[in-house]
Design an enzyme around this catalytic site. Structure first.
Site, PDB file in Angstrom:
ATOM      1  N   LYS A   1      45.122  41.372  36.161  1.00  0.00           N
ATOM      2  CA  LYS A   1      45.009  42.816  35.927  1.00  0.00           C
ATOM      3  C   LYS A   1      46.047  43.206  34.879  1.00  0.00           C
ATOM      4  O   LYS A   1      47.160  43.641  35.193  1.00  0.00           O
ATOM      5  CB  LYS A   1      45.235  43.589  37.229  1.00  0.00           C
TER       6      LYS A   1
ATOM      7  N   SER B   1      36.086  47.306  36.469  1.00  0.00           N
ATOM      8  CA  SER B   1      37.023  47.981  37.360  1.00  0.00           C
ATOM      9  C   SER B   1      36.320  49.132  38.074  1.00  0.00           C
ATOM     10  O   SER B   1      35.379  48.908  38.823  1.00  0.00           O
ATOM     11  CB  SER B   1      38.252  48.447  36.578  1.00  0.00           C
TER      12      SER B   1
END
Length: 636
Positions: free
Chosen positions: A216, A421
């Protein structure tokens, strides 16, 4: 009997007062005169526009042997980000900064032209088209290939297209490049600026990153001076897949070998030097184009092949994209009651009501509820093109998808260029997920970003002090040092958000949490890679998703149902202003109107960068000091 009362003589007015009263009367009369003239002038102008529209007899019939000229300008978008009035004003004033082209409009025109006997060929000029990703480009490329396979000739012209635009031009039967133009294929790259040294050492701003997942990497630029090993590994993996597919697509369209094109890029310096620095000649030698011609020469060629027309700006019988769409809209299919509704979720996901071009937790949910409450809507396609955003807003939209399914209406997701996401969060519960092989997806992860400016304030002699009723009162103030225990609170929120994300994906996709975690942890995948890992069901475009939704609702053939986009309704005023600005008279008046230019400049929305989203998310806390984000800075 009463006697009549004699009239009382009016007092004699002071000469000075009489002068000012008279002056006021003159000014008041002048004011009313000007307003009346302005009112009747505008009324006359509107009447002229109306009579012109009526007298024109509507849309003129399209003649046989017409060339469809596709020369789109501006950003390729899923949905307009401005209202019709603003777009019409921008076109009338020649403001190209606001130009946008809807993907659906180009696809609709190409699909219709395939079976339209009046369309003889297509002239394609995509130099001014600004695409956002390869998934939408590949969808257009497929439509062009189908048009060509149907026997319609496509001629492409370029004065200097980029490699993204070239994917479309390569689908043509003939590709011509201006002799002074250029075309270079260079590969895909993703480079970002990293601010740790500037923020921490120069400005004294400490940025605390809380996340789950080593991949991430959205906020790494604020805590590092270079990309992490994990970020480079993940990015190169999905970018390499998309690039190889690009080479395959170009090679197939141009009847070349992918290795041949790749070799031309690897030996670029030698090849350009051998061509004497002539990029157009180099492109011809690489067989990327069929010939070198000026625009005038291409237009003369098409005039010979088609029907010469001195009244056309191109010199041959033609219709542009806007004119052809008017032809298609002249015969709408309003009689079909059964509908497949398409709801577009394009842009960053934020809380509350958001305008078109963005995704709002409230506004997008409202559109999905409208589809659920409409008895004519039998199935829904959610078209997602989003890097994600706020977790709570994403969850609001996901719940509406679930509610649609519970109401007995199938939901199919069609992923565009980017559905990562939070964009994946709103997609996961669909009955079926479609993506292009080059869609960017995944990035299942959560992060939180907390800046701290204590050291920066110290540098200029500013200090923060005060009292609180508990040890955590004011603890989230960015001008105070971040307490480690506060950091634990934030990380706990992020951990919970990731657990929610992976748990919901596991439930929706019929997998274990461990399986989702293995392909999650913030890692980004291409559409093809996502399908291999069970995050996507099928590879295909919007048409495939619509057909799937219709089949699930048992609506029959495409002739038996209607496809309707559910979007924010345009106000009557916006419709009127848009229609006026779009007319010839209105456009001519606005083009020379300083007032209209000032009005447009004020109305035009500002382009928001990714940093603006983070800034807004940090400011708008909705009563909570911690907000989890599911966002992916992963566009090309």
């Amino acid at each position: 009997m009463s006697q009549p009362v004699p009239p009382v003589p009016s007092p004699r007015r002071n000469p000075v007062a009489a002068f000012f009263v008279g002056l006021w009367d003159v000014m008041n009369f002048t004011r009313r005169l000007i307003l009346n003239l302005l009112f009747f002038g505008l009324l006359f102008l509107f009447v002229v526009v109306f009579l012109f529209a009526v007298g024109s007899g509507g849309v003129k019939p399209l003649q046989e042997r017409t060339t469809l000229v596709l020369a789109p300008e501006g950003s390729l978008v899923e949905q307009y980000s401005t209202d019709p009035a603003t777009r019409a004003l921008a076109r009338a004033l020649g403001d190209k900064r606001a130009e946008e082209v809807q993907l659906r409009d180009l696809l609709r025109a190409l699909k219709a032209a395939k079976d339209d006997r009046r369309i003889e060929r297509v002239l394609l000029d995509v130099d001014d088209l600004q695409p956002s990703g390869f998934a939408s480009l590949r969808e257009l490329a497929r439509a062009l290939a189908e048009l060509r396979a149907a026997g319609k000739q496509i001629v492409a012209f370029s004065q200097g297209a980029g490699q993204a635009q070239y994917l479309l031009a390569a689908q043509a039967d003939e590709v011509y490049l201006d002799p002074m133009g250029g075309l270079l294929l260079e590969g895909l790259g993703r480079y970002r600026q990293y601010y740790r040294q500037g923020l921490q050492e120069k400005l004294g701003v400490d940025v605390h990153l809380f996340r789950v997942g080593e991949y991430k990497s959205a906020a790494e630029p604020y805590i590092l001076d270079a990309a992490s090993k994990e970020a480079k590994e993940a990015d190169l993996y999905w970018m390499g897949d998309i690039w190889q597919r690009y080479l395959d697509d170009i090679a197939k369209a141009r009847k070349l070998e992918p290795g041949q094109i790749a070799a031309g890029i690897d030996t670029l310096p030698d090849g350009v030097a051998a061509a004497g620095g002539d990029l157009a000649k180099f492109a011809l030698q690489q067989k990327l184009v069929d010939g070198l011609k000026t625009r005038e020469e291409v237009e003369a060629l098409l005039a010979e092949r088609g029907v010469a027309d001195e009244d056309s700006e191109y010199g041959f019988r033609s219709v542009d994209l806007a004119g052809y769409l008017l032809q298609l809209d002249a015969h709408p299919q309003l009689g079909k009651r059964k509908q497949v509704a398409v709801v577009v979720a394009a842009g960053e996901i934020s809380g509350g009501e958001q305008p078109a071009g963005k995704v709002g937790g409230e506004s997008t949910s409202e559109l999905l509820r409208e589809a659920r409450d409409d008895d004519n809507v039998k199935a829904v396609v959610l078209r997602v093109d989003s890097p994600g955003g706020e977790v709570f807003a994403s969850e609001q939209i996901r719940r509406e998808v679930v509610a649609l399914k519970q109401a007995g209406k199938p939901v199919v997701v069609s992923m565009g260029d980017l559905a990562a996401s939070g964009g994946y969060w709103i997609s996961m519960n669909a009955d079926r997920i479609y993506a292009d092989a080059s869609t960017i997806s995944g990035s299942i992860g959560i992060f939180g970003l907390v800046p701290n400016i204590t050291r920066g304030l110290d540098k200029i002699g500013v200090h923060t002090d005060g009292v609180g009723t508990t040890r955590f009162a004011g603890a989230f103030d960015v001008s105070r040092p971040l307490d480690p225990d506060v950091g634990r609170v934030i990380q706990s929120v992020i951990d919970k958000g990731y657990a929610d994300f992976t748990g919901k994906v596991a439930s929706a996709r019929g997998k274990s949490v461990e399986e989702i975690d293995a392909v999650g942890r913030g890692r980004v995948w291409s559409g093809a890679q996502a399908k291999e890992r069970g995050l996507v069901d099928e590879l295909g475009g919007l048409d495939a998703a619509i057909a799937d939704a219709a089949a699930r609702a048992k609506l029959g053939t495409p002739d038996d149902y209607r496809v309707r986009y559910i979007e924010h309704r345009v106000t009557p005023l916006e419709q009127f202003v848009g229609g006026f600005a779009g007319s010839r008279v209105g456009a001519a008046w606005l083009k020379d109107s300083d007032f209209a230019r000032a009005l447009l400049a004020k109305a035009m929305p500002e382009t928001e960068a990714q940093l603006r989203f983070v800034e807004n998310a940090l400011q708008d806390r909705d009563g909570t000091p911690v907000k989890a984000l599911a966002y992916c800075f992963c566009g090309l």
